[in-house]
Design a protein around this motif. Structure first.
Motif, PDB file in Angstrom:
ATOM      1  N   PRO A 175       0.816  -1.226   0.000  1.00 48.67           N
ATOM      2  CA  PRO A 175       0.000   0.000   0.000  1.00 48.67           C
ATOM      3  C   PRO A 175       0.848   1.274   0.000  1.00 48.67           C
ATOM      4  CG  PRO A 175      -0.872  -1.586   1.579  1.00 48.67           C
ATOM      5  CD  PRO A 175       0.446  -2.117   1.120  1.00 48.67           C
ATOM      6  N   PHE A 176       1.939   1.276   0.776  1.00 49.34           N
ATOM      7  CA  PHE A 176       2.840   2.422   0.780  1.00 49.34           C
ATOM      8  C   PHE A 176       3.510   2.580  -0.583  1.00 49.34           C
ATOM      9  CE2 PHE A 176       2.570   0.900   5.126  1.00 49.34           C
ATOM     10  CZ  PHE A 176       2.410   2.054   5.863  1.00 49.34           C
ATOM     11  N   PHE A 177       3.885   1.448  -1.173  1.00 51.77           N
ATOM     12  CA  PHE A 177       4.599   1.461  -2.450  1.00 51.77           C
ATOM     13  C   PHE A 177       3.739   2.068  -3.552  1.00 51.77           C
ATOM     14  CE2 PHE A 177       5.692  -1.037  -6.365  1.00 51.77           C
ATOM     15  CZ  PHE A 177       6.874  -0.377  -6.641  1.00 51.77           C
ATOM     16  N   PHE A 178       2.494   1.627  -3.661  1.00 56.10           N
ATOM     17  CA  PHE A 178       1.633   2.139  -4.726  1.00 56.10           C
ATOM     18  C   PHE A 178       1.232   3.586  -4.476  1.00 56.10           C
ATOM     19  CE2 PHE A 178       1.146  -2.349  -5.804  1.00 56.10           C
ATOM     20  CZ  PHE A 178       1.209  -2.280  -7.179  1.00 56.10           C
ATOM     21  N   ALA A 179       1.095   3.964  -3.209  1.00 53.93           N
ATOM     22  CA  ALA A 179       0.842   5.377  -2.916  1.00 53.93           C
ATOM     23  C   ALA A 179       2.005   6.235  -3.398  1.00 53.93           C
ATOM     24  CB  ALA A 179       0.623   5.565  -1.420  1.00 53.93           C
ATOM     25  N   SER A 180       3.227   5.754  -3.196  1.00 60.06           N
ATOM     26  CA  SER A 180       4.395   6.519  -3.641  1.00 60.06           C
ATOM     27  C   SER A 180       4.518   6.508  -5.166  1.00 60.06           C
ATOM     28  CB  SER A 180       5.667   5.953  -3.007  1.00 60.06           C
ATOM     29  OG  SER A 180       5.931   4.635  -3.466  1.00 60.06           O
ATOM     30  N   PHE A 238      -1.920   2.968 -12.438  1.00 58.97           N
ATOM     31  CA  PHE A 238      -1.373   2.518 -11.158  1.00 58.97           C
ATOM     32  C   PHE A 238      -2.466   2.296 -10.126  1.00 58.97           C
ATOM     33  CE2 PHE A 238       2.674   4.729 -12.555  1.00 58.97           C
ATOM     34  CZ  PHE A 238       3.322   3.534 -12.841  1.00 58.97           C
ATOM     35  N   SER A 239      -3.532   3.068 -10.190  1.00 55.78           N
ATOM     36  CA  SER A 239      -4.647   2.869  -9.265  1.00 55.78           C
ATOM     37  C   SER A 239      -5.330   1.529  -9.525  1.00 55.78           C
ATOM     38  CB  SER A 239      -5.655   4.012  -9.394  1.00 55.78           C
ATOM     39  OG  SER A 239      -5.087   5.239  -9.006  1.00 55.78           O
ATOM     40  N   LEU A 240      -5.497   1.176 -10.803  1.00 53.08           N
ATOM     41  CA  LEU A 240      -6.107  -0.115 -11.131  1.00 53.08           C
ATOM     42  C   LEU A 240      -5.228  -1.279 -10.678  1.00 53.08           C
ATOM     43  CD1 LEU A 240      -7.466   0.688 -14.714  1.00 53.08           C
ATOM     44  CD2 LEU A 240      -8.777   0.493 -12.597  1.00 53.08           C
ATOM     45  N   ILE A 241      -3.918  -1.148 -10.912  1.00 54.00           N
ATOM     46  CA  ILE A 241      -3.001  -2.194 -10.452  1.00 54.00           C
ATOM     47  C   ILE A 241      -3.011  -2.281  -8.933  1.00 54.00           C
ATOM     48  CG2 ILE A 241      -0.592  -2.967 -10.424  1.00 54.00           C
ATOM     49  CD1 ILE A 241      -0.216  -1.552 -13.108  1.00 54.00           C
ATOM     50  N   GLU A 242      -3.061  -1.129  -8.289  1.00 54.55           N
ATOM     51  CA  GLU A 242      -3.096  -1.103  -6.823  1.00 54.55           C
ATOM     52  C   GLU A 242      -4.323  -1.832  -6.295  1.00 54.55           C
ATOM     53  OE1 GLU A 242      -2.975   2.219  -3.218  1.00 54.55           O
ATOM     54  OE2 GLU A 242      -3.645   2.779  -5.225  1.00 54.55           O
ATOM     55  N   GLY A 243      -5.477  -1.605  -6.943  1.00 53.79           N
ATOM     56  CA  GLY A 243      -6.694  -2.285  -6.509  1.00 53.79           C
ATOM     57  C   GLY A 243      -6.592  -3.795  -6.628  1.00 53.79           C
ATOM     58  N   ARG A 244      -5.875  -4.262  -7.653  1.00 58.85           N
ATOM     59  CA  ARG A 244      -5.691  -5.709  -7.825  1.00 58.85           C
ATOM     60  C   ARG A 244      -4.724  -6.289  -6.811  1.00 58.85           C
ATOM     61  NH1 ARG A 244      -9.254  -8.481 -11.187  1.00 58.85           N
ATOM     62  NH2 ARG A 244      -9.811  -7.154 -12.969  1.00 58.85           N
ATOM     63  N   VAL A 245      -3.629  -5.569  -6.557  1.00 59.31           N
ATOM     64  CA  VAL A 245      -2.550  -6.105  -5.726  1.00 59.31           C
ATOM     65  C   VAL A 245      -2.817  -5.915  -4.240  1.00 59.31           C
ATOM     66  CG1 VAL A 245      -0.074  -5.924  -5.211  1.00 59.31           C
ATOM     67  CG2 VAL A 245      -0.872  -5.772  -7.583  1.00 59.31           C
ATOM     68  N   THR A 246      -3.376  -4.767  -3.884  1.00 58.76           N
ATOM     69  CA  THR A 246      -3.539  -4.435  -2.458  1.00 58.76           C
ATOM     70  C   THR A 246      -5.004  -4.301  -2.080  1.00 58.76           C
ATOM     71  OG1 THR A 246      -3.414  -2.044  -2.819  1.00 58.76           O
ATOM     72  CG2 THR A 246      -1.339  -3.208  -2.528  1.00 58.76           C
ATOM     73  N   GLY A 247      -5.869  -5.065  -2.727  1.00 55.96           N
ATOM     74  CA  GLY A 247      -7.281  -5.017  -2.375  1.00 55.96           C
ATOM     75  C   GLY A 247      -7.537  -5.376  -0.926  1.00 55.96           C
ATOM     76  N   TRP A 248      -6.671  -6.227  -0.358  1.00 56.18           N
ATOM     77  CA  TRP A 248      -6.830  -6.632   1.037  1.00 56.18           C
ATOM     78  C   TRP A 248      -6.637  -5.470   2.005  1.00 56.18           C
ATOM     79  CZ3 TRP A 248      -2.405  -5.519   3.720  1.00 56.18           C
ATOM     80  CH2 TRP A 248      -1.232  -5.386   2.974  1.00 56.18           C
TER      81      TRP A 248
END
Length: 258
Positions: A175-180, A238-248
Motif C-alpha cells: 500500500p505504501f509502495f503504490f501510494a508513492s 497505477f490505481s487499477l493495479i493497486e486495486g488488484r494487488v492491495t485489495g486486502w
C-alpha cells in the motif's frame, strides 16, 4: 454499490466539464487576451491541429519519463529496503537523502548537461533524481511498521531476516509502495520536462519553451494539457493495479444505502 460508484464518477466528470465551461465563459466575458489566458476551445483546436507535429515530442517525453521512473523505482525500492531493515543504514543514509531532496532539481540539470551533454540522458537522470525519494521514504516506512512481535514469532519458528523481509515485510509495504508510485510518476514528468526546457531539442518541454518564445500561448497550454492527460492516465493505471494487488488493504463499503 455499483450505482453509488457510477454517480460519483458522473459528479467528477461533471465538475471537470464545469471547470472548462467556467474558464471559457470567464475569458469571453472579460475579453481576456490570448497572450494571457487562451480559451479552452482555442487550446483544444490547437492541440488537434498540431497533434501530428506534437506526437514525436509526446513519445519522447513519455519515453524519457518512464525510463527515468523505472530506474527511480528500482533504486528507491532497493535503497528503501536497506534503510527500512537496518538502523545503521537509516541513521547514515536518511540525512543524505533529505539533503539531496532539498536541492532544487533545476540546479542539477546543468551538471547533468555538463557531464552527459544535452539530450535524452539529462532528462532521464532528472526524472530519476526527482522521483526516487518518495519511493525510498514509503518503502522504508512500510518496512518500519512491521510489528516487532510478529518478527519475534517468525524468528522463533526458524525464519531468517531475509525470509521475514520477503514474505512479510515487502508484501506489507505494497500500500505504501503504490501510494508513492502515484506521486512519483508526477514528479518524473516534472523532472523530464524541466530538463527538456533547459537542454533538449525534443520533447514537450522544448515545444513549450519554443512556443513561449514565439508568444504562441495556446500551444503552451496545449503542452500543459498533454502533460496533464499523460499524468492522469498513468495515475489511473497505477490505481487499477493497486486495486488488484492491495485489495486486502482497502477499506470496503460494506453498508449499502437502500
Amino acid at each position: 454499490m455499483f450505482g453509488i460508484d457510477v454517480r460519483q464518477k458522473a459528479w467528477s466528470a461533471g465538475l471537470i466539464v464545469l471547470f472548462f465551461v467556467a474558464w471559457e465563459l470567464f475569458c469571453l466575458m472579460t475579453g481576456m487576451s490570448d497572450l494571457v489566458l487562451p480559451r479552452p476551445s482555442q487550446v483544444f483546436v490547437t492541440l488537434v491541429e498540431r497533434f501530428p507535429v506534437l506526437w514525436p515530442h509526446i513519445v519522447q517525453t513519455l519515453a524519457t519519463t518512464m525510463f527515468g521512473f523505472v530506474l527511480g523505482v528500482a533504486l528507491g525500492v532497493a535503497l528503501g529496503a536497506i534503510i527500512g531493515v537496518s538502523k545503521t543504514a537509516y541513521d547514515t543514509c536518511y540525512p543524505l537523502l533529505i539533503g539531496f531532496s532539498s536541492i532544487p532539481k533545476v540546479a542539477v540539470v546543468p551538471i547533468f548537461v555538463l557531464w552527459f551533454g544535452s539530450g535524452t540522458v539529462p532528462a532521464v537522470l532528472t526524472a530519476l533524481s526527482i522521483c526516487f525519494f518518495p519511493i525510498v521514504v514509503n518503502i522504508a516506512t512500510g518496512l518500519a511498521t512491521t510489528e516487532p512481535e510478529l518478527e519475534d514469532v517468525l524468528k522463533a519458528l526458524g525464519a531468517s531476516k531475509l525470509d521475514i523481509l520477503w514474505n512479510v515485510g515487502l508484501p506489507r509495504t505494497m500500500p505504501f509502495f503504490f501510494a508513492s508510485l502515484k506521486v512519483a510518476i508526477s514528479y518524473a514528468f516534472v523532472g523530464a520536462v524541466l530538463s527538456e526546457t533547459v537542454a533538449s531539442n525534443r520533447g514537450i518541454g522544448n515545444v513549450m519553451m519554443t512556443a513561449s518564445s514565439n508568444f504562441n500561448v495556446p500551444l503552451v497550454f496545449a503542452g500543459l494539457f498533454v502533460l496533464a492527460g499523460l499524468g492522469v492516465a498513468l495515475y489511473v493505471v497505477f490505481s487499477l493495479i493497486e486495486g488488484r494487488v492491495t485489495g486486502w488493504a482497502t477499506r470496503k463499503n460494506d453498508v449499502i444505502a437502500t
